[in-house]
Design a protein around this motif. Structure first.
Motif, mmCIF file in Angstrom:
data_model
loop_
_atom_site.group_PDB
_atom_site.id
_atom_site.type_symbol
_atom_site.label_atom_id
_atom_site.label_comp_id
_atom_site.label_asym_id
_atom_site.label_seq_id
_atom_site.Cartn_x
_atom_site.Cartn_y
_atom_site.Cartn_z
ATOM 1 N N ARG A 177 30.670 45.418 36.179
ATOM 2 C CA ARG A 177 31.229 45.821 37.468
ATOM 3 C C ARG A 177 31.324 47.334 37.505
ATOM 4 N NH1 ARG A 177 35.352 41.634 39.824
ATOM 5 N NH2 ARG A 177 34.679 39.750 38.791
ATOM 6 N N SER A 178 31.565 47.866 38.673
ATOM 7 C CA SER A 178 31.759 49.309 38.788
ATOM 8 C C SER A 178 33.165 49.665 38.295
ATOM 9 C CB SER A 178 31.599 49.757 40.246
ATOM 10 O OG SER A 178 32.684 49.287 41.030
ATOM 11 N N VAL A 179 33.361 50.924 37.978
ATOM 12 C CA VAL A 179 34.676 51.392 37.531
ATOM 13 C C VAL A 179 35.703 51.182 38.643
ATOM 14 C CG1 VAL A 179 36.009 53.405 36.785
ATOM 15 C CG2 VAL A 179 33.706 53.047 35.895
ATOM 16 N N GLY A 180 35.311 51.452 39.873
ATOM 17 C CA GLY A 180 36.210 51.242 41.005
ATOM 18 C C GLY A 180 36.619 49.787 41.144
ATOM 19 N N ALA A 181 35.661 48.887 40.964
ATOM 20 C CA ALA A 181 35.968 47.456 41.060
ATOM 21 C C ALA A 181 36.918 47.034 39.948
ATOM 22 C CB ALA A 181 34.681 46.639 40.992
ATOM 23 N N VAL A 182 36.758 47.602 38.772
ATOM 24 C CA VAL A 182 37.655 47.285 37.653
ATOM 25 C C VAL A 182 39.064 47.773 37.953
ATOM 26 C CG1 VAL A 182 38.203 47.891 35.251
ATOM 27 C CG2 VAL A 182 35.898 47.140 35.866
ATOM 28 N N ARG A 183 39.185 48.938 38.521
ATOM 29 C CA ARG A 183 40.518 49.473 38.852
ATOM 30 C C ARG A 183 41.213 48.607 39.903
ATOM 31 N NH1 ARG A 183 38.655 55.538 38.274
ATOM 32 N NH2 ARG A 183 39.277 55.809 36.112
ATOM 33 N N VAL A 184 40.470 48.171 40.903
ATOM 34 C CA VAL A 184 41.035 47.284 41.928
ATOM 35 C C VAL A 184 41.431 45.952 41.295
ATOM 36 C CG1 VAL A 184 40.499 45.957 44.015
ATOM 37 C CG2 VAL A 184 39.847 48.368 43.867
ATOM 38 N N LEU A 185 40.551 45.399 40.483
ATOM 39 C CA LEU A 185 40.819 44.130 39.813
ATOM 40 C C LEU A 185 42.050 44.242 38.913
ATOM 41 C CD1 LEU A 185 39.619 41.272 39.474
ATOM 42 C CD2 LEU A 185 38.355 42.162 37.521
ATOM 43 N N GLN A 186 42.152 45.339 38.180
ATOM 44 C CA GLN A 186 43.309 45.566 37.309
ATOM 45 C C GLN A 186 44.594 45.631 38.127
ATOM 46 O OE1 GLN A 186 42.932 48.878 34.554
ATOM 47 N NE2 GLN A 186 45.067 49.381 34.881
ATOM 48 N N HIS A 187 44.566 46.345 39.227
ATOM 49 C CA HIS A 187 45.741 46.462 40.092
ATOM 50 C C HIS A 187 46.166 45.091 40.619
ATOM 51 C CE1 HIS A 187 48.443 48.257 43.030
ATOM 52 N NE2 HIS A 187 47.880 47.499 43.951
ATOM 53 N N ARG A 188 45.211 44.309 41.087
ATOM 54 C CA ARG A 188 45.520 42.976 41.600
ATOM 55 C C ARG A 188 46.021 42.054 40.498
ATOM 56 N NH1 ARG A 188 40.286 42.368 45.609
ATOM 57 N NH2 ARG A 188 41.060 43.826 47.184
ATOM 58 N N ALA A 189 45.446 42.181 39.311
ATOM 59 C CA ALA A 189 45.868 41.352 38.179
ATOM 60 C C ALA A 189 47.303 41.662 37.782
ATOM 61 C CB ALA A 189 44.923 41.564 36.992
ATOM 62 N N ILE A 190 47.653 42.939 37.757
ATOM 63 C CA ILE A 190 49.024 43.332 37.416
ATOM 64 C C ILE A 190 49.999 42.803 38.461
ATOM 65 C CG2 ILE A 190 50.588 45.311 37.226
ATOM 66 C CD1 ILE A 190 48.230 46.798 35.868
ATOM 67 N N ASN A 191 49.637 42.928 39.722
ATOM 68 C CA ASN A 191 50.509 42.414 40.784
ATOM 69 C C ASN A 191 50.667 40.903 40.686
ATOM 70 O OD1 ASN A 191 51.096 44.893 41.883
ATOM 71 N ND2 ASN A 191 49.473 44.794 43.409
ATOM 72 N N SER A 192 49.601 40.206 40.390
ATOM 73 C CA SER A 192 49.660 38.757 40.247
ATOM 74 C C SER A 192 50.532 38.357 39.061
ATOM 75 C CB SER A 192 48.242 38.199 40.079
ATOM 76 O OG SER A 192 48.263 36.813 40.000
ATOM 77 N N LEU A 193 50.373 39.058 37.953
ATOM 78 C CA LEU A 193 51.192 38.801 36.770
ATOM 79 C C LEU A 193 52.664 39.071 37.064
ATOM 80 C CD1 LEU A 193 51.341 38.080 33.757
ATOM 81 C CD2 LEU A 193 50.880 40.493 33.254
ATOM 82 N N ARG A 194 52.925 40.157 37.750
ATOM 83 C CA ARG A 194 54.291 40.506 38.121
ATOM 84 C C ARG A 194 54.923 39.401 38.982
ATOM 85 N NH1 ARG A 194 53.550 45.605 40.300
ATOM 86 N NH2 ARG A 194 53.821 46.485 38.238
ATOM 87 N N GLU A 195 54.172 38.875 39.934
ATOM 88 C CA GLU A 195 54.677 37.807 40.802
ATOM 89 C C GLU A 195 54.942 36.523 40.017
ATOM 90 O OE1 GLU A 195 55.764 37.800 43.983
ATOM 91 O OE2 GLU A 195 55.539 39.967 43.755
ATOM 92 N N LEU A 196 54.049 36.194 39.082
ATOM 93 C CA LEU A 196 54.258 35.010 38.237
ATOM 94 C C LEU A 196 55.572 35.126 37.453
ATOM 95 C CD1 LEU A 196 50.796 34.229 36.626
ATOM 96 C CD2 LEU A 196 52.140 32.714 38.069
ATOM 97 N N ILE A 197 55.785 36.290 36.892
ATOM 98 C CA ILE A 197 56.986 36.518 36.085
ATOM 99 C C ILE A 197 58.224 36.472 36.979
ATOM 100 C CG2 ILE A 197 58.216 38.197 34.665
ATOM 101 C CD1 ILE A 197 55.383 39.077 33.661
ATOM 102 N N LYS A 198 58.160 37.124 38.130
ATOM 103 C CA LYS A 198 59.283 37.144 39.044
ATOM 104 C C LYS A 198 59.666 35.729 39.485
ATOM 105 C CE LYS A 198 58.789 40.774 41.832
ATOM 106 N NZ LYS A 198 58.593 41.521 43.079
ATOM 107 N N THR A 199 58.670 34.911 39.785
ATOM 108 C CA THR A 199 58.901 33.535 40.210
ATOM 109 C C THR A 199 59.538 32.725 39.085
ATOM 110 O OG1 THR A 199 57.005 33.655 41.713
ATOM 111 C CG2 THR A 199 57.794 31.459 41.120
ATOM 112 N N ALA A 200 59.089 32.931 37.879
ATOM 113 C CA ALA A 200 59.620 32.172 36.737
ATOM 114 C C ALA A 200 61.057 32.568 36.412
ATOM 115 C CB ALA A 200 58.732 32.394 35.518
ATOM 116 N N VAL A 201 61.401 33.821 36.637
ATOM 117 C CA VAL A 201 62.739 34.319 36.314
ATOM 118 C C VAL A 201 63.758 33.820 37.340
ATOM 119 C CG1 VAL A 201 64.134 36.419 36.123
ATOM 120 C CG2 VAL A 201 61.881 36.325 35.075
ATOM 121 N N GLN A 202 63.335 33.624 38.567
ATOM 122 C CA GLN A 202 64.263 33.195 39.627
ATOM 123 C C GLN A 202 64.712 31.790 39.474
ATOM 124 O OE1 GLN A 202 62.271 34.041 43.293
ATOM 125 N NE2 GLN A 202 62.654 36.209 43.126
#
Length: 69
Positions: free
Chosen positions: A44-69
């Protein structure tokens, strides 16, 4: 929040992510590859990796937030 998780817990959350999200996070933060290196590995392009990384972090954050609640 993520820094306080046990390794087993983090692994559990990672396994719930889409495969490409999990891959980008593992390559960046566990294998410690640069965005350019991750782009080469994931074909993939570097830009695509950065976008993918950002979305992955947000998704992980949401999973954790949901589990903690």
């Amino acid at each position: 929040m993520i820094q306080n998780l046990e390794h087993a817990e983090l692994r559990s959350y990672l396994m719930r992510l889409r495969e490409d999200y999990r891959t980008v996070l593992v390559l960046r933060y566990i294998s410690e590859l640069s965005p350019r290196e991750v782009a080469q590995v994931m074909n993939r392009s570097v830009g695509a990796v950065r976008v993918l990384q950002h979305r992955a972090i947000n998704s992980l954050r949401e999973l954790i937030k949901t589990a903690v609640q």
